[in-house]
Write an enzyme that holds these catalytic residues in place. Structure first.
Site, mmCIF file in Angstrom:
data_model
loop_
_atom_site.group_PDB
_atom_site.id
_atom_site.type_symbol
_atom_site.label_atom_id
_atom_site.label_comp_id
_atom_site.label_asym_id
_atom_site.label_seq_id
_atom_site.Cartn_x
_atom_site.Cartn_y
_atom_site.Cartn_z
ATOM 1 N N ASP A 1 44.197 -11.858 23.524
ATOM 2 C CA ASP A 1 43.965 -11.082 22.310
ATOM 3 C C ASP A 1 43.669 -9.642 22.721
ATOM 4 O O ASP A 1 43.720 -9.299 23.901
ATOM 5 C CB ASP A 1 42.856 -11.716 21.474
ATOM 6 C CG ASP A 1 41.545 -11.812 22.235
ATOM 7 O OD1 ASP A 1 41.445 -11.249 23.339
ATOM 8 O OD2 ASP A 1 40.607 -12.459 21.739
ATOM 9 N N ASP B 1 44.898 -21.136 17.722
ATOM 10 C CA ASP B 1 43.957 -21.132 18.840
ATOM 11 C C ASP B 1 42.555 -21.225 18.288
ATOM 12 O O ASP B 1 42.277 -20.686 17.210
ATOM 13 C CB ASP B 1 44.077 -19.835 19.642
ATOM 14 C CG ASP B 1 43.397 -18.688 18.924
ATOM 15 O OD1 ASP B 1 42.190 -18.456 19.146
ATOM 16 O OD2 ASP B 1 44.061 -18.026 18.097
ATOM 17 N N CYS C 1 44.082 -43.840 22.348
ATOM 18 C CA CYS C 1 44.155 -42.452 22.833
ATOM 19 C C CYS C 1 44.596 -42.466 24.299
ATOM 20 O O CYS C 1 44.113 -43.269 25.096
ATOM 21 C CB CYS C 1 42.800 -41.764 22.692
ATOM 22 S SG CYS C 1 42.760 -40.116 23.442
ATOM 23 N N CYS D 1 44.298 -39.940 26.484
ATOM 24 C CA CYS D 1 43.675 -38.897 27.303
ATOM 25 C C CYS D 1 43.022 -39.512 28.542
ATOM 26 O O CYS D 1 42.743 -40.710 28.584
ATOM 27 C CB CYS D 1 42.653 -38.090 26.502
ATOM 28 S SG CYS D 1 41.010 -38.825 26.389
ATOM 29 N N CYS E 1 39.733 -41.446 27.710
ATOM 30 C CA CYS E 1 39.878 -42.751 27.054
ATOM 31 C C CYS E 1 40.592 -43.765 27.942
ATOM 32 O O CYS E 1 40.355 -44.966 27.824
ATOM 33 C CB CYS E 1 40.609 -42.588 25.721
ATOM 34 S SG CYS E 1 39.561 -41.823 24.460
ATOM 35 N N HIS F 1 39.099 -34.876 25.987
ATOM 36 C CA HIS F 1 39.484 -35.720 24.853
ATOM 37 C C HIS F 1 39.903 -34.864 23.646
ATOM 38 O O HIS F 1 40.956 -35.102 23.039
ATOM 39 C CB HIS F 1 38.346 -36.658 24.462
ATOM 40 C CG HIS F 1 38.643 -37.447 23.223
ATOM 41 N ND1 HIS F 1 39.419 -38.587 23.236
ATOM 42 C CD2 HIS F 1 38.321 -37.232 21.922
ATOM 43 C CE1 HIS F 1 39.554 -39.043 22.006
ATOM 44 N NE2 HIS F 1 38.893 -38.238 21.184
#
Lengths: 412, 412
Positions: free
Chosen positions: A115, A290, A328, A330, A333, A359
């Protein structure tokens, strides 16, 4: 309700703004899947391609808090955001340039968006002087005096070396009277033109997005969308939303903006958001999002599931042998019980912050993929409705409570 | 000076203590490379083999602070330690047993050693009553009342399910008068015998080590080494050292202990230590070491190099494009400049704690491998002398300063 079109409706390449450039800008292509809103696209950058819609994890200080670059990649991240304001103050843009730029500095070889620093000057810095030239402020770290202008922001972002960069803008507060809103918008427009000229000096492959402002005035928003959309920016960020206004107001503003935007340019909704905002924003024609929220709430125990945000510190997870969310994929998990994550969160172990953040980042990026698939398959409206019916957002009360906690934590 | 013997001088297998056991104890084999001191061995456990000498990272609360199991493995860790005291209080040994035991709970499939909890009762807990039966204490967390006895410690450690477990002992303070030292030692011996009987109840593959005590009395240390060494423990931990005494005193005590120990049983020096203590301890015939120091000092900016501990927060690393240590093969040094690690440490980013801890853990395990190679090659004395000549230990002043900081941090 909406049918997907089988082929791309339009494709646009970033325009060459400089005769000095040896290589083209990032090539940007967006496909509209209906005439107004639903879009799935591809953004090519020197560090790889991004399929949209996409969520960009926030790495404020050149690190997505507690998550490594390899873990981001594994979670499906294809682009991350870093904050110019923080990095120019510490360790300094020139130092990062000397070390090979942000990618090398932080060991992330995928695309990065920086930014302009403007938002943080207004929210974190101690403002000293705002005039046509730029903005002078005192660092929130050590009180040192700094100045940002449309020109030196181009230099600073060139030193940082992100793939996509933003120009200095003025983010009006909420609420904001119409006169102040108009002045801030018009100055943002003049600064946009100065940024386009200034960036010619830097022979980089960076893509400069424009920023749409206009506070909470429908006409100003439309005007800013048209003005900025017609400048030779290959992409557009929507600024000045998600700054404390009710969500309905944010979505209303967005609906004034999108019809005025050129459809072929990627659209980035700055600072948004939560899972439900991500899903809603995609439905309103946004491509890129974002927000620090997914990693920030994770650190405080808030983990995303299909049914809403749970608090992993709750006693109900004490002996839960299943993962945070069944199905999930991830890292957390796949390898740990909710009971273990609960234990780490309760004991404030550092591994917790990582497991929770991974996660939530994976959750957002999995959601991004699901939405893209649904858009292309023509089933997004059903997907969205099912998602929003199931997903229980954090109540305003809980949100307010958390805001206070974060504020208190930051004041310490 | 000392020549390596080409073949193992002796090999010993853990004795079966129980007719109920279906599978054998961990098989333990140690090779003495000279008649007095230098040793390299292999310890086989149900979760894998450990080559000695070895450093065991400490995972107090079922996590080595800020490091994941995969990262531990990559850093060369082959066994870790977890603290019974902390885990019995939170989340509770029965809960961990219900979730499949420590290995499954924390997603570490390598060997684990748990201590008995006794040391923390004396150092962290609020002692209520110490008598022949056991020790009653109040939790440092919530004041709840608990009791440890030689018998229930066997049960708790059985529930936790580590590969190597320790019996309840009494760690005398430094300094300690001879009478108290003797009483503590004799009670530790009686408790050792009770533990050996009690563990018969649990049909596990766990290996129970004995603990040598005797405070700072040479004769007591010899007596305890002989007594404990002759009990049917397949391995021995040396307790009651590194509790505040000068290092010279610790090494002197160790020199009274080792000649009395059976050479075929692994020897574990509890709570030691720093790189220089690791190297010195191996030279005095120790096989296994554990200490929170490498990860703890890392979190405070102290990173190990061949020349001693550096402070990564120092301004000298601000623009250092090389790694923390040239030639280091850890994840951190392979992927990040010292400047980036410095930046993360200065900004207190969570990724710093991980990168620093990984470096120090890898340093200790790389050192372990170097020492093993040198012992087998017959070059350990030269290795040790070169190492100690190069490695500048933290001065006592710096150490004292850090102790105060940690104490203050813990009090917060």
């Amino acid at each position: 309700m909406l049918s997907a079109e089988a082929e791309a409706l339009s494709a646009a390449k970033g325009k060459h703004l400089s005769a000095h450039q040896e290589r083209p800008f990032a090539a940007l292509r967006v496909t509209n899947y209906d005439r107004s809103c639903l879009r799935a696209g591809t953004i090519n950058t020197p560090h790889g391609s991004i399929l949209t819609p996409i969520f960009m994890p926030v790495g404020t200080q050149a690190t997505v808090k507690s998550v490594s670059p390899e873990e981001l990649r594994e979670a499906g991240a294809t682009i991350i955001l870093a904050n110019t304001y923080h990095l120019m103050l510490r360790p300094g843009a020139q130092l990062i340039a000397g070390l090979g730029g942000l990618h090398q500095f932080m060991h992330w070889d995928g695309p990065i968006l920086t930014d302009s620093g403007g938002f943080q000057v207004f929210s974190l810095g101690h403002l000293r002087k705002l005039n046509e030239e730029g903005v002078a402020f005192k660092s929130h770290l050590d009180g040192s005096l700094h100045q940002l202008t449309p020109e030196n922001v181009m230099q600073i972002e060139s030193e940082l070396g992100a793939d996509i960069i933003l120009p200095l803008d003025i983010c009006a507060a909420y609420p904001c009277n119409p006169k102040d809103a108009q002045e801030a918008m018009e100055r943002t427009h003049r600064w946009a033109e100065r940024a386009l000229i200034a960036r010619e000096r830097y022979q980089t492959e960076q893509t400069l997005f424009g920023i749409v402002q206009g506070a909470f005035e429908a006409e100003l928003r439309q005007q800013s969308a048209r003005f900025t959309g017609n400048l030779p920016f290959p992409g557009l960020s929507i600024g000045g939303l998600s700054v404390g206004e009710p969500k309905a107001v944010m979505w209303e503003m967005l609906q004034h903006i999108t019809p005025e935007l050129p459809s072929a340019k990627p659209r980035h909704l700055l600072g948004v958001g939560s899972p439900e905002d991500f899903v809603t924003g995609v439905g309103l024609g946004m491509d890129m999002f974002d927000c620090a929220l997914p990693t920030r709430v994770a650190r405080h125990g808030g983990l995303f599931t299909g049914y809403g945000r749970i608090n992993i510190k709750s006693a109900r997870y004490r002996a839960e042998r299943g993962p945070i969310e069944e199905g999930c994929d991830c890292y957390t998990c796949r390898n740990y019980s909710a009971a273990y994550v609960h234990h780490l969160a309760r004991t404030e172990e550092q591994l917790y912050y990582r497991l929770g953040s991974i996660h939530n980042v994976r959750y957002m990026l999995h959601l991004a993929g699901q939405m893209r698939d649904a858009i292309i398959a023509g089933t997004y409206p059903a997907f969205r409705d099912t998602f929003l019916a199931r997903y229980k957002p954090a109540s305003e009360e809980v949100r307010e409570d958390q805001r206070k906690k974060w504020k208190a934590a930051r004041a310490r």
